[in-house]
Design a protein around this motif. Structure first.
Motif, PDB file in Angstrom:
ATOM      1  N   HIS A  50       0.850  -1.183   0.000  1.00  0.00           N
ATOM      2  CA  HIS A  50       0.000   0.000   0.000  1.00  0.00           C
ATOM      3  C   HIS A  50       0.889   1.238   0.000  1.00  0.00           C
ATOM      4  O   HIS A  50       1.524   1.555   1.013  1.00  0.00           O
ATOM      5  CB  HIS A  50      -0.917  -0.023   1.229  1.00  0.00           C
ATOM      6  N   TYR A  51       0.940   1.918  -1.129  1.00  0.00           N
ATOM      7  CA  TYR A  51       1.801   3.085  -1.300  1.00  0.00           C
ATOM      8  C   TYR A  51       0.993   4.344  -0.978  1.00  0.00           C
ATOM      9  O   TYR A  51      -0.031   4.611  -1.611  1.00  0.00           O
ATOM     10  CB  TYR A  51       2.320   3.124  -2.742  1.00  0.00           C
ATOM     11  N   VAL A  52       1.423   5.101   0.009  1.00  0.00           N
ATOM     12  CA  VAL A  52       0.694   6.287   0.443  1.00  0.00           C
ATOM     13  C   VAL A  52       1.611   7.499   0.442  1.00  0.00           C
ATOM     14  O   VAL A  52       2.689   7.483   1.041  1.00  0.00           O
ATOM     15  CB  VAL A  52       0.107   6.095   1.862  1.00  0.00           C
ATOM     16  N   ARG A  53       1.189   8.535  -0.266  1.00  0.00           N
ATOM     17  CA  ARG A  53       1.850   9.836  -0.234  1.00  0.00           C
ATOM     18  C   ARG A  53       0.783  10.899  -0.043  1.00  0.00           C
ATOM     19  O   ARG A  53      -0.400  10.605  -0.099  1.00  0.00           O
ATOM     20  CB  ARG A  53       2.638  10.074  -1.542  1.00  0.00           C
ATOM     21  N   GLU A  54       1.179  12.136   0.151  1.00  0.00           N
ATOM     22  CA  GLU A  54       0.215  13.196   0.413  1.00  0.00           C
ATOM     23  C   GLU A  54      -0.850  13.293  -0.674  1.00  0.00           C
ATOM     24  O   GLU A  54      -2.019  13.537  -0.400  1.00  0.00           O
ATOM     25  CB  GLU A  54       0.935  14.546   0.539  1.00  0.00           C
ATOM     26  N   ASP A  55      -0.426  13.112  -1.925  1.00  0.00           N
ATOM     27  CA  ASP A  55      -1.346  13.328  -3.039  1.00  0.00           C
ATOM     28  C   ASP A  55      -1.779  12.051  -3.747  1.00  0.00           C
ATOM     29  O   ASP A  55      -2.455  12.108  -4.772  1.00  0.00           O
ATOM     30  CB  ASP A  55      -0.700  14.269  -4.063  1.00  0.00           C
ATOM     31  N   ILE A  56      -1.396  10.883  -3.224  1.00  0.00           N
ATOM     32  CA  ILE A  56      -1.712   9.653  -3.951  1.00  0.00           C
ATOM     33  C   ILE A  56      -1.740   8.441  -3.021  1.00  0.00           C
ATOM     34  O   ILE A  56      -1.009   8.381  -2.037  1.00  0.00           O
ATOM     35  CB  ILE A  56      -0.679   9.422  -5.088  1.00  0.00           C
ATOM     36  N   GLN A  57      -2.626   7.501  -3.339  1.00  0.00           N
ATOM     37  CA  GLN A  57      -2.655   6.195  -2.677  1.00  0.00           C
ATOM     38  C   GLN A  57      -2.820   5.130  -3.760  1.00  0.00           C
ATOM     39  O   GLN A  57      -3.714   5.235  -4.588  1.00  0.00           O
ATOM     40  CB  GLN A  57      -3.825   6.085  -1.695  1.00  0.00           C
ATOM     41  N   ARG A  58      -1.964   4.126  -3.732  1.00  0.00           N
ATOM     42  CA  ARG A  58      -2.059   3.054  -4.723  1.00  0.00           C
ATOM     43  C   ARG A  58      -1.731   1.723  -4.080  1.00  0.00           C
ATOM     44  O   ARG A  58      -0.921   1.643  -3.158  1.00  0.00           O
ATOM     45  CB  ARG A  58      -1.099   3.308  -5.895  1.00  0.00           C
ATOM     46  N   LEU A  59      -2.343   0.683  -4.642  1.00  0.00           N
ATOM     47  CA  LEU A  59      -2.039  -0.682  -4.218  1.00  0.00           C
ATOM     48  C   LEU A  59      -1.208  -1.349  -5.304  1.00  0.00           C
ATOM     49  O   LEU A  59      -1.601  -1.351  -6.479  1.00  0.00           O
ATOM     50  CB  LEU A  59      -3.322  -1.484  -4.005  1.00  0.00           C
ATOM     51  N   TYR A  60      -0.089  -1.922  -4.926  1.00  0.00           N
ATOM     52  CA  TYR A  60       0.765  -2.660  -5.857  1.00  0.00           C
ATOM     53  C   TYR A  60       0.652  -4.143  -5.544  1.00  0.00           C
ATOM     54  O   TYR A  60       0.634  -4.542  -4.375  1.00  0.00           O
ATOM     55  CB  TYR A  60       2.215  -2.194  -5.750  1.00  0.00           C
ATOM     56  N   GLY A  61       0.552  -4.959  -6.590  1.00  0.00           N
ATOM     57  CA  GLY A  61       0.417  -6.402  -6.412  1.00  0.00           C
ATOM     58  C   GLY A  61       1.638  -7.136  -6.941  1.00  0.00           C
ATOM     59  O   GLY A  61       2.301  -6.676  -7.883  1.00  0.00           O
ATOM     60  N   PHE A  62       1.913  -8.308  -6.355  1.00  0.00           N
ATOM     61  CA  PHE A  62       3.122  -9.059  -6.699  1.00  0.00           C
ATOM     62  C   PHE A  62       2.823 -10.543  -6.823  1.00  0.00           C
ATOM     63  O   PHE A  62       1.879 -11.055  -6.226  1.00  0.00           O
ATOM     64  CB  PHE A  62       4.205  -8.824  -5.631  1.00  0.00           C
ATOM     65  N   LYS A  63       3.648 -11.228  -7.587  1.00  0.00           N
ATOM     66  CA  LYS A  63       3.467 -12.668  -7.776  1.00  0.00           C
ATOM     67  C   LYS A  63       3.775 -13.434  -6.502  1.00  0.00           C
ATOM     68  O   LYS A  63       3.202 -14.486  -6.240  1.00  0.00           O
ATOM     69  CB  LYS A  63       4.372 -13.155  -8.923  1.00  0.00           C
ATOM     70  N   ASN A  64       4.689 -12.908  -5.711  1.00  0.00           N
ATOM     71  CA  ASN A  64       5.052 -13.569  -4.456  1.00  0.00           C
ATOM     72  C   ASN A  64       5.651 -12.546  -3.492  1.00  0.00           C
ATOM     73  O   ASN A  64       5.892 -11.389  -3.859  1.00  0.00           O
ATOM     74  CB  ASN A  64       6.044 -14.718  -4.702  1.00  0.00           C
TER      75      ASN A  64
END
Length: 199
Positions: A50-64
């Motif tokens: 879960h990537y959180v910065r002042e102006d953005i939030q994103r979820l990154y997914g991975f194979k493992n």
């Protein structure tokens, strides 16, 4: 932190997956979403960051979890953002990246988009000797492939590479050779990356 998302994989796009969890679609940005092709319409459990910065939030997914750990380590390097870290992970071979770092092979690292000589040296300086837990033996085996249209696979792969930051000039160099092969989308991406990293 959101450790993983568990639900039905309902969509695969060049830069992300969509996983339905009880009627809510979670968008997971991935280095190579097409590696999940055999899981489409199935229940999956995908490690996330879960990537959180002042102006953005994103979820990154991975194979493992190994890939996620390397992603986290790369984010800790000055000059590396999520896009650069994903470009490095796109080949699906963290052990190659770890080997390059341990061998101080900055020439290989600079072949990834957005990674210049200075950033490559910073990666080596910050991470060399600190990646022991990223053992290749812990990586998941490759999923079996399914038959899909070759032309669509190649176009999907090229679109995914564009989303990682590779430019048309680089893609044109490898497209001709890729057209002579019949591969799945994720395999086209890995093959293209292997060719570009050799040049």
């Amino acid at each position: 932190m959101i450790d993983y998302i568990k639900g039905t994989l309902i969509e695969i796009e060049p830069a992300y997956l969509v996983v339905d969890v009880n009627g809510i679609g979670y968008q997971l940005i991935c280095a190579n979403p097409y590696r999940f092709s055999t899981d489409l319409s199935l229940e999956v459990q995908i490690p996330t960051y879960h990537y959180v910065r002042e102006d953005i939030q994103r979820l990154y997914g991975f194979k493992n979890k190994i890939e996620r750990t390397l992603f986290e380590k790369l984010l800790g390097v000055s000059g590396i953002g999520p896009k650069g870290a994903l470009a490095i992970l796109a080949s699906g071979e963290p052990e190659q990246v770890v080997s390059a770092i341990e061998a101080e092979n900055d020439s290989l690292l600079t072949r990834y988009p957005g990674i210049g000589k200075k950033t490559a040296r910073q990666i080596i300086l910050d991470l060399k000797g600190k990646l022991e837990e990223l053992s290749p033996s812990l990586l998941n085996p490759t999923n079996p492939t399914v038959e899909i249209d070759k032309k669509d696979n190649l176009q999907d792969a090229l679109e995914a590479l564009r989303s990682l930051g590779y430019v048309e000039k680089e893609l044109k160099k490898v497209e001709k050779e890729l057209k002579s092969e019949t591969l799945e989308t994720d395999q086209y991406i890995k093959r293209a990356l292997a060719l570009m990293l050799k040049t």
